[in-house]
Motif scaffolding. Structure first.
Motif, PDB file in Angstrom:
ATOM      1  N   THR A  29       0.837  -1.204   0.000  1.00 43.20           N
ATOM      2  CA  THR A  29       0.000   0.000   0.000  1.00 43.20           C
ATOM      3  C   THR A  29       0.868   1.248   0.000  1.00 43.20           C
ATOM      4  OG1 THR A  29      -1.727  -1.159   1.244  1.00 43.20           O
ATOM      5  CG2 THR A  29      -1.804   1.244   1.270  1.00 43.20           C
ATOM      6  N   VAL A  30       1.948   1.186   0.768  1.00 45.81           N
ATOM      7  CA  VAL A  30       2.883   2.319   0.791  1.00 45.81           C
ATOM      8  C   VAL A  30       3.509   2.498  -0.586  1.00 45.81           C
ATOM      9  CG1 VAL A  30       5.039   3.210   1.770  1.00 45.81           C
ATOM     10  CG2 VAL A  30       3.369   2.051   3.243  1.00 45.81           C
ATOM     11  N   ARG A  31       3.907   1.357  -1.234  1.00 49.22           N
ATOM     12  CA  ARG A  31       4.523   1.432  -2.566  1.00 49.22           C
ATOM     13  C   ARG A  31       3.550   2.092  -3.559  1.00 49.22           C
ATOM     14  NH1 ARG A  31       8.465  -1.754  -5.026  1.00 49.22           N
ATOM     15  NH2 ARG A  31       8.379  -3.230  -3.293  1.00 49.22           N
ATOM     16  N   TYR A  32       2.285   1.692  -3.480  1.00 45.69           N
ATOM     17  CA  TYR A  32       1.267   2.244  -4.397  1.00 45.69           C
ATOM     18  C   TYR A  32       1.097   3.752  -4.182  1.00 45.69           C
ATOM     19  CZ  TYR A  32      -3.332   3.279  -6.296  1.00 45.69           C
ATOM     20  OH  TYR A  32      -4.380   3.853  -6.985  1.00 45.69           O
ATOM     21  N   ARG A  33       1.006   4.162  -2.886  1.00 49.98           N
ATOM     22  CA  ARG A  33       0.796   5.589  -2.594  1.00 49.98           C
ATOM     23  C   ARG A  33       2.012   6.432  -2.996  1.00 49.98           C
ATOM     24  NH1 ARG A  33      -1.944   5.618   3.486  1.00 49.98           N
ATOM     25  NH2 ARG A  33      -3.800   4.375   2.966  1.00 49.98           N
ATOM     26  N   VAL A  34       3.209   5.906  -2.747  1.00 50.22           N
ATOM     27  CA  VAL A  34       4.413   6.648  -3.127  1.00 50.22           C
ATOM     28  C   VAL A  34       4.465   6.793  -4.658  1.00 50.22           C
ATOM     29  CG1 VAL A  34       6.945   6.567  -3.185  1.00 50.22           C
ATOM     30  CG2 VAL A  34       5.720   6.031  -1.070  1.00 50.22           C
ATOM     31  N   GLY A  35       3.999   5.743  -5.366  1.00 51.59           N
ATOM     32  CA  GLY A  35       3.922   5.851  -6.818  1.00 51.59           C
ATOM     33  C   GLY A  35       2.988   6.985  -7.225  1.00 51.59           C
ATOM     34  N   GLN A  36       1.855   7.102  -6.546  1.00 49.23           N
ATOM     35  CA  GLN A  36       0.935   8.208  -6.824  1.00 49.23           C
ATOM     36  C   GLN A  36       1.608   9.569  -6.578  1.00 49.23           C
ATOM     37  OE1 GLN A  36      -2.362   6.682  -4.218  1.00 49.23           O
ATOM     38  NE2 GLN A  36      -3.606   7.272  -5.987  1.00 49.23           N
ATOM     39  N   LEU A  37       2.342   9.638  -5.478  1.00 48.49           N
ATOM     40  CA  LEU A  37       3.017  10.891  -5.138  1.00 48.49           C
ATOM     41  C   LEU A  37       4.058  11.264  -6.186  1.00 48.49           C
ATOM     42  CD1 LEU A  37       3.455  10.317  -1.283  1.00 48.49           C
ATOM     43  CD2 LEU A  37       2.058  12.100  -2.366  1.00 48.49           C
ATOM     44  N   ARG A  38       4.779  10.265  -6.699  1.00 48.85           N
ATOM     45  CA  ARG A  38       5.782  10.550  -7.735  1.00 48.85           C
ATOM     46  C   ARG A  38       5.104  11.003  -9.032  1.00 48.85           C
ATOM     47  NH1 ARG A  38      10.835  10.128  -6.705  1.00 48.85           N
ATOM     48  NH2 ARG A  38      11.638   8.842  -4.993  1.00 48.85           N
ATOM     49  N   ASP A  39       3.926  10.454  -9.313  1.00 46.69           N
ATOM     50  CA  ASP A  39       3.192  10.920 -10.494  1.00 46.69           C
ATOM     51  C   ASP A  39       2.781  12.377 -10.333  1.00 46.69           C
ATOM     52  OD1 ASP A  39       3.411   8.461 -11.710  1.00 46.69           O
ATOM     53  OD2 ASP A  39       1.434   7.752 -11.040  1.00 46.69           O
ATOM     54  N   LEU A  40       2.381  12.750  -9.089  1.00 48.58           N
ATOM     55  CA  LEU A  40       1.898  14.117  -8.849  1.00 48.58           C
ATOM     56  C   LEU A  40       3.032  15.136  -8.747  1.00 48.58           C
ATOM     57  CD1 LEU A  40      -0.843  13.238  -6.202  1.00 48.58           C
ATOM     58  CD2 LEU A  40      -1.267  14.185  -8.487  1.00 48.58           C
ATOM     59  N   PHE A  41       4.123  14.772  -8.059  1.00 43.02           N
ATOM     60  CA  PHE A  41       5.225  15.721  -7.815  1.00 43.02           C
ATOM     61  C   PHE A  41       6.359  15.615  -8.836  1.00 43.02           C
ATOM     62  CE2 PHE A  41       3.152  15.731  -3.703  1.00 43.02           C
ATOM     63  CZ  PHE A  41       3.290  17.029  -3.262  1.00 43.02           C
ATOM     64  N   GLY A  42       6.446  14.485  -9.509  1.00 44.36           N
ATOM     65  CA  GLY A  42       7.495  14.302 -10.493  1.00 44.36           C
ATOM     66  C   GLY A  42       8.885  14.323  -9.858  1.00 44.36           C
ATOM     67  N   ASP A  43       9.818  14.892 -10.570  1.00 42.29           N
ATOM     68  CA  ASP A  43      11.209  14.928 -10.098  1.00 42.29           C
ATOM     69  C   ASP A  43      11.407  15.849  -8.896  1.00 42.29           C
ATOM     70  OD1 ASP A  43      11.919  13.175 -12.090  1.00 42.29           O
ATOM     71  OD2 ASP A  43      12.570  14.736 -13.491  1.00 42.29           O
ATOM     72  N   ASP A  44      10.382  16.655  -8.572  1.00 40.03           N
ATOM     73  CA  ASP A  44      10.523  17.571  -7.424  1.00 40.03           C
ATOM     74  C   ASP A  44      10.803  16.829  -6.116  1.00 40.03           C
ATOM     75  OD1 ASP A  44      10.207  19.784  -8.955  1.00 40.03           O
ATOM     76  OD2 ASP A  44       8.099  20.127  -8.447  1.00 40.03           O
ATOM     77  N   LEU A  45      10.372  15.589  -6.016  1.00 36.99           N
ATOM     78  CA  LEU A  45      10.618  14.828  -4.783  1.00 36.99           C
ATOM     79  C   LEU A  45      12.092  14.504  -4.598  1.00 36.99           C
ATOM     80  CD1 LEU A  45       7.608  12.353  -4.470  1.00 36.99           C
ATOM     81  CD2 LEU A  45       8.063  14.454  -3.213  1.00 36.99           C
ATOM     82  N   ASP A  46      12.899  14.735  -5.616  1.00 35.50           N
ATOM     83  CA  ASP A  46      14.344  14.524  -5.494  1.00 35.50           C
ATOM     84  C   ASP A  46      15.100  15.846  -5.351  1.00 35.50           C
ATOM     85  OD1 ASP A  46      14.165  11.711  -5.812  1.00 35.50           O
ATOM     86  OD2 ASP A  46      13.859  12.014  -7.974  1.00 35.50           O
ATOM     87  N   ASP A  47      14.357  16.958  -5.314  1.00 36.61           N
ATOM     88  CA  ASP A  47      14.968  18.288  -5.169  1.00 36.61           C
ATOM     89  C   ASP A  47      15.077  18.621  -3.668  1.00 36.61           C
ATOM     90  OD1 ASP A  47      15.480  21.046  -4.916  1.00 36.61           O
ATOM     91  OD2 ASP A  47      14.466  21.490  -6.818  1.00 36.61           O
ATOM     92  N   PRO A  48      16.281  18.803  -3.152  1.00 32.95           N
ATOM     93  CA  PRO A  48      16.440  19.057  -1.715  1.00 32.95           C
ATOM     94  C   PRO A  48      15.631  20.246  -1.209  1.00 32.95           C
ATOM     95  CG  PRO A  48      18.572  18.606  -2.716  1.00 32.95           C
ATOM     96  CD  PRO A  48      17.583  18.734  -3.838  1.00 32.95           C
ATOM     97  N   GLU A  49      15.526  21.291  -2.004  1.00 26.91           N
ATOM     98  CA  GLU A  49      14.788  22.462  -1.547  1.00 26.91           C
ATOM     99  C   GLU A  49      13.291  22.174  -1.465  1.00 26.91           C
ATOM    100  OE1 GLU A  49      15.719  26.005  -3.684  1.00 26.91           O
ATOM    101  OE2 GLU A  49      17.841  25.967  -3.128  1.00 26.91           O
ATOM    102  N   VAL A  50      12.783  21.434  -2.425  1.00 27.81           N
ATOM    103  CA  VAL A  50      11.374  21.045  -2.379  1.00 27.81           C
ATOM    104  C   VAL A  50      11.109  20.129  -1.194  1.00 27.81           C
ATOM    105  CG1 VAL A  50       9.547  19.770  -3.576  1.00 27.81           C
ATOM    106  CG2 VAL A  50      11.051  21.311  -4.868  1.00 27.81           C
ATOM    107  N   VAL A  51      12.024  19.181  -0.968  1.00 26.01           N
ATOM    108  CA  VAL A  51      11.882  18.277   0.186  1.00 26.01           C
ATOM    109  C   VAL A  51      11.874  19.075   1.492  1.00 26.01           C
ATOM    110  CG1 VAL A  51      13.008  16.441   1.493  1.00 26.01           C
ATOM    111  CG2 VAL A  51      12.853  16.289  -1.002  1.00 26.01           C
ATOM    112  N   ARG A  52      12.781  20.060   1.586  1.00 26.75           N
ATOM    113  CA  ARG A  52      12.810  20.907   2.802  1.00 26.75           C
ATOM    114  C   ARG A  52      11.466  21.587   3.011  1.00 26.75           C
ATOM    115  NH1 ARG A  52      15.736  26.070   1.421  1.00 26.75           N
ATOM    116  NH2 ARG A  52      13.677  26.302   0.409  1.00 26.75           N
ATOM    117  N   ASP A  53      10.903  22.173   1.932  1.00 20.79           N
ATOM    118  CA  ASP A  53       9.630  22.888   2.075  1.00 20.79           C
ATOM    119  C   ASP A  53       8.502  21.940   2.450  1.00 20.79           C
ATOM    120  OD1 ASP A  53      10.960  25.189   1.427  1.00 20.79           O
ATOM    121  OD2 ASP A  53      10.154  25.349  -0.621  1.00 20.79           O
ATOM    122  N   LEU A  54       8.530  20.745   1.888  1.00 19.96           N
ATOM    123  CA  LEU A  54       7.487  19.765   2.211  1.00 19.96           C
ATOM    124  C   LEU A  54       7.561  19.334   3.674  1.00 19.96           C
ATOM    125  CD1 LEU A  54       7.600  17.553  -1.015  1.00 19.96           C
ATOM    126  CD2 LEU A  54       5.660  18.954  -0.231  1.00 19.96           C
TER     127      LEU A  54
END
Length: 379
Positions: A349-374
């Motif tokens: 379930t976690v794998r599925y939800r994280v997949g959804q999050l990657r679809d929504l946020f794209g490469d931003d989830l690998d951006d340190p500044e975006v991660v900090r803001d989140l």
């Protein structure tokens, strides 16, 4: 008789002072004061007594100057730091020596036994009056001094909380006769808990329960400014406060007391009205992230709106699930097992939800500044 007694007053005063210096050790250090001032006071008091003893009418007029003098003597002794016990001891010694010499002069001048007994009664009643006046003066001076010192310390505490200049604070310290510490820690508490907390801290602590800066009267809050609170002392204080409602601010150099106070005040307002599981002291040092996030609520709201914009098109239920999954995924640094355990769901379930999050946020989830803001946005 009067003439004979008066002629011996300088000698009587001298012997009385000499005996006091010997028998009441605290006065030995004040020898010059005793000789220069007390001898004159003894002569005045005994002279007033002889005038009183010679009158059969109203005795209050000759007594009043001696009482005023004794009252002022008591005030002076308090200002000099000598105790009322030392003062009364001096009266007892002085009375004994004075009576010994005066009675000898009276007998030599022809006073019979009955008159001598009456004379003794008058002498000691008079000494009682004077010693009572001195005790009253001593007590009044102490009360006045303590009241003034409290006022000066209250004023010092207020200036510390206002962040006054070093020049102003040093002047207040001098007036309050306060040993300035290296550091100050502000402790905010309810007025009802103030007495209990005062008993846990350094006696030098300054206390202010009224007119606190930036505090409305209805907030019912007081502050204790604790000097030189060590890390170990802080831990002990937090433990000792127990269930009392208190907020302990950071430790700051004493000239920067306002910083400790302002942070404690912000923390007080942050937790006020919150239903905490345990009523215990709130340590601002243990909740720095919460205080930072609460420092500017509007900025935090703007950050949440911007950082979490990719979730805007989801239904409320779906958004809530993904927000919580994202928060835990960031906090656990992508460890699915830990996230699943925290969410009480399967790792798939976690794998599925994280997949959804990657679809929504794209490469931003690998951006340190975006991660900090989140991380900040999600708390």
């Amino acid at each position: 008789m009067q003439t004979a007694l008066r002629s011996h007053l300088p000698s009587v005063a001298e012997h009385a002072v000499a005996a006091i210096i010997v028998e009441v050790p605290v006065y030995a250090a004040a020898r010059s004061f005793m000789v220069d001032n007390i001898e004159a006071a003894v002569q005045m008091a005994l002279g007033s007594f002889l005038t009183l003893a010679a009158r059969s009418g109203d005795a209050s007029t000759p007594l009043r100057p001696a009482q005023r003098g004794s009252y002022e003597l008591g005030r002076g002794e308090a200002r000099s730091g000598r105790s009322v016990d030392a003062l009364l001891s001096a009266y007892r010694v002085g009375a004994r020596v004075s009576w010994r010499q005066l009675s000898a002069v009276a007998v030599e001048a022809g006073m019979d036994a009955g008159q001598l007994a009456q004379f003794a009664e008058l002498v000691f009643a008079y000494i009682d009056e004077l010693s009572a006046a001195s005790v009253a003066g001593h007590a009044d001076e102490l009360e006045t001094s303590e009241r003034l010192q409290r006022q000066h310390r209250d004023r010092l505490a207020l200036e510390l909380l206002r962040g006054a200049s070093e020049e102003v604070l040093l002047r207040r310290v001098d007036r309050a006769r306060w040993d300035k510490p290296a550091t100050i820690t502000a402790v905010l508490t309810r007025e009802t808990d103030l007495h209990g907390i005062r008993g846990l801290v350094d006696p030098r602590s300054l206390v202010l329960a009224e007119d606190l800066p930036d505090v409305a009267a209805e907030e019912n809050v007081a502050v204790v400014l604790v000097p030189d609170l060590s890390p170990g002392g802080r831990t002990k204080l937090l433990r000792s406060i127990g269930t009392r409602d208190a907020v302990v601010g950071p430790t700051r150099p004493w000239l920067q007391t306002v910083g400790s106070y302002q942070r404690a005040l912000r923390a007080h307002r942050l937790v006020r009205g919150h239903d905490r599981a345990e009523r215990a002291a709130y340590d601002t040092e243990a909740h720095l992230a919460d205080l930072v996030r609460a420092a500017d609520p509007e900025a935090l709201a703007d950050l949440r709106r911007t950082a979490l914009a990719p979730l805007d098109d989801l239904t409320p239920v779906a958004r809530e699930k993904l927000e919580e999954t994202l928060r835990l995924w960031l906090l656990h640094r992508g460890r699915r097992e830990a996230v699943a355990e925290a969410l009480f769901v399967h790792q798939q379930t976690v794998r599925y939800r994280v997949g959804q999050l990657r679809d929504l946020f794209g490469d931003d989830l690998d951006d340190p500044e975006v991660v900090r803001d989140l991380v900040v946005a999600l708390g």
